[in-house]
Design an enzyme around this catalytic site. Structure first.
Site, PDB file in Angstrom:
ATOM      1  N   LYS A 173       0.697  -2.546   6.635  1.00 22.78           N
ATOM      2  CA  LYS A 173       1.871  -1.673   6.578  1.00 22.78           C
ATOM      3  C   LYS A 173       2.145  -1.288   5.129  1.00 22.78           C
ATOM      4  O   LYS A 173       2.506  -2.126   4.307  1.00 22.78           O
ATOM      5  CB  LYS A 173       3.109  -2.376   7.148  1.00 22.78           C
ATOM      6  CG  LYS A 173       4.247  -1.389   7.357  1.00 22.78           C
ATOM      7  CD  LYS A 173       5.571  -2.063   7.641  1.00 22.78           C
ATOM      8  CE  LYS A 173       6.358  -2.338   6.393  1.00 22.78           C
ATOM      9  NZ  LYS A 173       6.706  -1.157   5.595  1.00 22.78           N
ATOM     10  N   GLU A 249       2.681 -11.772  -4.074  1.00 23.57           N
ATOM     11  CA  GLU A 249       2.758 -11.197  -5.426  1.00 23.57           C
ATOM     12  C   GLU A 249       4.123 -10.539  -5.519  1.00 23.57           C
ATOM     13  O   GLU A 249       4.358  -9.491  -4.916  1.00 23.57           O
ATOM     14  CB  GLU A 249       1.618 -10.211  -5.644  1.00 23.57           C
ATOM     15  CG  GLU A 249       0.263 -10.911  -5.535  1.00 23.57           C
ATOM     16  CD  GLU A 249      -0.932 -10.008  -5.789  1.00 23.57           C
ATOM     17  OE1 GLU A 249      -0.781  -8.774  -5.737  1.00 23.57           O
ATOM     18  OE2 GLU A 249      -2.018 -10.549  -6.025  1.00 23.57           O
ATOM     19  N   CYS A 283       4.932  -3.858 -11.688  1.00 25.06           N
ATOM     20  CA  CYS A 283       5.467  -5.222 -11.687  1.00 25.06           C
ATOM     21  C   CYS A 283       5.206  -5.914 -13.011  1.00 25.06           C
ATOM     22  O   CYS A 283       5.885  -6.873 -13.357  1.00 25.06           O
ATOM     23  CB  CYS A 283       4.832  -6.008 -10.549  1.00 25.06           C
ATOM     24  SG  CYS A 283       3.040  -5.966 -10.606  1.00 25.06           S
ATOM     25  N   GLU A 385      15.425  -8.538 -12.530  1.00 28.67           N
ATOM     26  CA  GLU A 385      14.443  -7.446 -12.523  1.00 28.67           C
ATOM     27  C   GLU A 385      15.149  -6.129 -12.205  1.00 28.67           C
ATOM     28  O   GLU A 385      15.871  -6.029 -11.207  1.00 28.67           O
ATOM     29  CB  GLU A 385      13.361  -7.708 -11.468  1.00 28.67           C
ATOM     30  CG  GLU A 385      12.297  -6.615 -11.455  1.00 28.67           C
ATOM     31  CD  GLU A 385      11.255  -6.791 -10.354  1.00 28.67           C
ATOM     32  OE1 GLU A 385      11.642  -6.970  -9.188  1.00 28.67           O
ATOM     33  OE2 GLU A 385      10.055  -6.725 -10.663  1.00 28.67           O
TER      34      GLU A 385
HETATM   35  P1  NAD Z   1      10.150  -4.586  -1.065  1.00 28.83           P
HETATM   36  O1  NAD Z   1      10.060  -6.061  -1.003  1.00 28.83           O
HETATM   37  O2  NAD Z   1      11.463  -3.940  -0.850  1.00 28.83           O
HETATM   38  O3  NAD Z   1       9.185  -3.928   0.014  1.00 28.83           O
HETATM   39  C1  NAD Z   1       7.797  -4.210   0.024  1.00 28.83           C
HETATM   40  C2  NAD Z   1       7.272  -4.078   1.438  1.00 28.83           C
HETATM   41  O4  NAD Z   1       7.880  -5.083   2.252  1.00 28.83           O
HETATM   42  C3  NAD Z   1       7.579  -2.746   2.109  1.00 28.83           C
HETATM   43  O5  NAD Z   1       6.441  -2.356   2.848  1.00 28.83           O
HETATM   44  C4  NAD Z   1       8.748  -3.085   3.020  1.00 28.83           C
HETATM   45  O6  NAD Z   1       8.840  -2.249   4.147  1.00 28.83           O
HETATM   46  C5  NAD Z   1       8.412  -4.504   3.437  1.00 28.83           C
HETATM   47  N1  NAD Z   1       9.547  -5.333   3.844  1.00 28.83           N
HETATM   48  C6  NAD Z   1      10.827  -5.284   3.395  1.00 28.83           C
HETATM   49  N2  NAD Z   1      11.569  -6.239   4.003  1.00 28.83           N
HETATM   50  C7  NAD Z   1      10.740  -6.904   4.856  1.00 28.83           C
HETATM   51  C8  NAD Z   1      10.902  -7.998   5.744  1.00 28.83           C
HETATM   52  N3  NAD Z   1      12.089  -8.606   5.903  1.00 28.83           N
HETATM   53  N4  NAD Z   1       9.834  -8.427   6.447  1.00 28.83           N
HETATM   54  C9  NAD Z   1       8.627  -7.846   6.287  1.00 28.83           C
HETATM   55  N5  NAD Z   1       8.405  -6.790   5.465  1.00 28.83           N
HETATM   56  C10 NAD Z   1       9.448  -6.338   4.741  1.00 28.83           C
HETATM   57  O7  NAD Z   1       9.520  -4.170  -2.473  1.00 28.83           O
HETATM   58  P2  NAD Z   1       9.408  -2.695  -3.086  1.00 28.83           P
HETATM   59  O8  NAD Z   1      10.777  -2.250  -3.495  1.00 28.83           O
HETATM   60  O9  NAD Z   1       8.592  -1.843  -2.187  1.00 28.83           O
HETATM   61  O10 NAD Z   1       8.507  -2.974  -4.380  1.00 28.83           O
HETATM   62  C11 NAD Z   1       9.010  -3.310  -5.633  1.00 28.83           C
HETATM   63  C12 NAD Z   1       8.904  -4.805  -5.864  1.00 28.83           C
HETATM   64  O11 NAD Z   1       7.553  -5.220  -5.758  1.00 28.83           O
HETATM   65  C13 NAD Z   1       9.351  -5.233  -7.248  1.00 28.83           C
HETATM   66  O12 NAD Z   1      10.093  -6.420  -7.149  1.00 28.83           O
HETATM   67  C14 NAD Z   1       8.036  -5.511  -7.969  1.00 28.83           C
HETATM   68  O13 NAD Z   1       8.104  -6.391  -9.057  1.00 28.83           O
HETATM   69  C15 NAD Z   1       7.214  -6.057  -6.861  1.00 28.83           C
HETATM   70  N6  NAD Z   1       5.783  -5.943  -7.158  1.00 28.83           N
HETATM   71  C16 NAD Z   1       5.066  -7.079  -7.456  1.00 28.83           C
HETATM   72  C17 NAD Z   1       3.720  -6.985  -7.768  1.00 28.83           C
HETATM   73  C18 NAD Z   1       2.893  -8.187  -8.115  1.00 28.83           C
HETATM   74  O14 NAD Z   1       1.677  -8.068  -8.149  1.00 28.83           O
HETATM   75  N7  NAD Z   1       3.490  -9.331  -8.383  1.00 28.83           N
HETATM   76  C19 NAD Z   1       3.090  -5.736  -7.756  1.00 28.83           C
HETATM   77  C20 NAD Z   1       3.858  -4.616  -7.453  1.00 28.83           C
HETATM   78  C21 NAD Z   1       5.206  -4.724  -7.139  1.00 28.83           C
END
Ligand code: NAD
Length: 482
Positions: A173, A249, A283, A385
């Site tokens: 997804k 991650e 990130c 963050e």
């Molecule tokens: P998010 O957690 O809001 O969403 C990520 C994904 O999770 C989306 O596909 C979303 O639909 C899904 N999701 C949300 N709630 C869920 C739940 N309860 N159950 C299952 N799936 C769920 O993150 P975002 O806003 O899309 O991305 C930004 C974040 O990602 C920042 O915190 C960033 O630091 C982090 N990030 C980390 C890395 C890494 O490698 N450590 C890389 C890129 C981004």
């Protein structure tokens, strides 16, 4: 944008809008998966995993991964256009980073799986007996993949590629904010005739929607997730009853440390990139910058001057260096931190607001690249963050002090250290509590190296053999030979 389940594109009755962050217009309607779509996708993956795919040799799987990479390359410009439209990032970034890495992810894991060996030990037992031990790898089964919007294809394929390389089938997804490049990837899978059910794509939201239903599905064998730390925590709870494997991650509040002995111009260039690349939505971006006191004022002035040369705007305009944030919702969050920083006593060195363009970009999700000074290490804007084009610069006086301040964070993803003192670079890097530390560099990634974070930034490592370990189940076989 439709789901791709069991080798075919399928619709849902519910849809949602994919909005452009550049000018707010509707780019497409996206199908919202219901429980039945998620269940069908998992069932198709399970079925395919029990079929010929689960029995393929490593070399044959590697051939498939190369075909996928070639398929993306053949539609390179379509992928670039999709990523630019969904995210608003500069076209050159999409070409050289996002799509190039998407291809490299498949080729790297194809080569790794084809060339890697195994573990083997000779063991002496009682009364002169001898044994050999060797390790076999099996696929986990069905892997659920959930990815974010900030580097859509790059992060999606960073998980799809090793999962398939190890013989798993996947239900993946992408973020609801960036559905297009994943849909193109499904078209590639269809066009190369990847066996039905090996790769399944579902679109939709996270909580109480497709993402959560995927994590709660009993037939999923593992979940690999990139996104916010609080989402990671929700997913951990969801998979706890089934004791599923997870790889996370998550978020970061990364530091850059600039010593007075650093190559000054390289450090200014490096911090500018590490704070403002992709409008701060990587990130690994640095939101905390620590500069040794003798060069503090000069550094702040130089970074301000450089930051003010960034050209915000539409990626379709010549010379644009910096695009919008992903959405107006995310902009609201970043702007709330801009206000909070002022309340917390920040001096706004540059930026701090919303730019105006006098064109359609005024309906987009832009914010100004922003630098603050003067905040306490305990300020929320220095500890939480933000995920936007923003950094706080603080002075420091000594090596031990700065290491302590860098480590005094709930996160532990990445750091960069700028110094021309060789031993200091190594010494400081080893003491920093993050999954990756760059010395005189930032965002250089060799895909064979471990990648991941400590503390709130996640656990488990992906990359190279670490991905191979996560995406496979190891069995040790012990044979008595004497
Ligand atoms: P998010 O957690 O809001 O969403 C990520 C994904 O999770 C989306 O596909 C979303 O639909 C899904 N999701 C949300 N709630 C869920 C739940 N309860 N159950 C299952 N799936 C769920 O993150 P975002 O806003 O899309 O991305 C930004 C974040 O990602 C920042 O915190 C960033 O630091 C982090 N990030 C980390 C890395 C890494 O490698 N450590 C890389 C890129 C981004």
């Amino acid at each position: 944008m439709r789901h791709f389940v069991d080798g075919a594109f399928v619709d849902s009755t519910e849809t949602f809008a994919n909005l452009s962050p550049i000018d707010g217009r509707e780019l497409s309607r996206v199908c919202e998966a219901d429980v039945a779509v998620v269940e069908n996708a998992v069932r198709a993956a399970k079925q395919a995993q029990k079929g010929p795919w689960g029995k393929l040799g490593a070399s044959e799987r590697a051939d498939w991964l190369h075909k996928i990479a070639d398929g993306i390359e053949a539609r390179f410009d379509d992928f670039v256009a999709a990523e630019v439209a969904d995210t608003g990032r500069p076209i050159n970034q999409a070409r050289t980073l996002d799509i190039a890495r998407g291809i490299a992810n498949f080729r790297t894991f194809a080569d790794l799986v084809r060339t890697s060996g195994g573990e083997f030990f000779e063991t002496s037992g009682a009364e002169g007996s001898e044994y050999i031990n060797y390790v076999t790898r099996k696929p986990l089964g069905v892997v659920g993949i959930i990815s974010p919007w900030n580097l859509p294809l790059l992060l999606f394929t960073w998980k799809v590629a090793p999962a398939l390389a190890m013989g798993n089938c996947v239900v993946a997804k992408p973020s609801e904010e960036t559905p297009t490049s994943a849909t193109l990837l499904a078209e590639v899978m269809r066009d190369i005739n990847l066996p039905a059910g090996v790769f399944n794509l579902i679109h939709g939201h996270g909580a109480d929607a497709a993402g959560e239903w995927l994590t709660r599905n009993r037939d999923i064998d593992a979940i690999t997730f990139t996104g916010e730390s609080k989402t990671g925590s929700a997913i951990m709870k969801a998979v706890a009853d089934g004791v599923k494997n997870v790889s996370f991650e998550l978020g970061g509040k990364n530091a850059a440390v600039v010593f007075a002995d650093a190559d000054f111009d390289a450090a200014v260039d490096g911090v500018m990139r590490s704070s403002f690349t992709n409008a701060g939505q990587v990130c690994l971006c640095s939101e905390r910058v620590y500069v040794e006191r003798p060069i503090f004022e000069r550094f702040v002035a130089a970074l301000k001057a450089k930051t003010e040369t960034l050209k915000l705007g539409s990626p379709y305009e010549e010379g644009t260096t910096t695009g919008p944030l992903i959405s107006k919702g995310h902009r609201d969050k970043v702007l709330s931190y801009f206000r909070l920083a002022v309340e917390e006593g920040a001096t706004v060195v540059t930026g701090g607001g919303v730019p105006t363009f006098g064109n359609a970009c005024d309906d987009g999700a832009f914010v100004q690249p922003t630098i603050w000074t003067g905040l306490a290490d305990t300020a929320r804007t220095v500890t939480e963050e933000i995920f936007g084009p923003v950094c706080h610069i603080a002075p420091f006086d000594g090596e031990d002090e700065v290491v302590e301040r860098v480590n005094n964070s709930a996160y532990g993803l990445a750091a960069s250290v700028w110094t021309s003192h060789l031993a200091r670079g190594h010494r400081v890097a080893r003491q920093i509590e993050t999954g990756i530390v760059w010395v005189n560099a930032w965002f250089v990634r060799d895909l064979r190296t471990p990648f991941g974070g400590a503390k709130l930034s996640g656990f488990g490592r992906e990359g190279g053999r670490h991905s191979m370990d996560f995406y496979s189940e190891l069995t040790n076989v012990c044979v008595k030979v004497i």
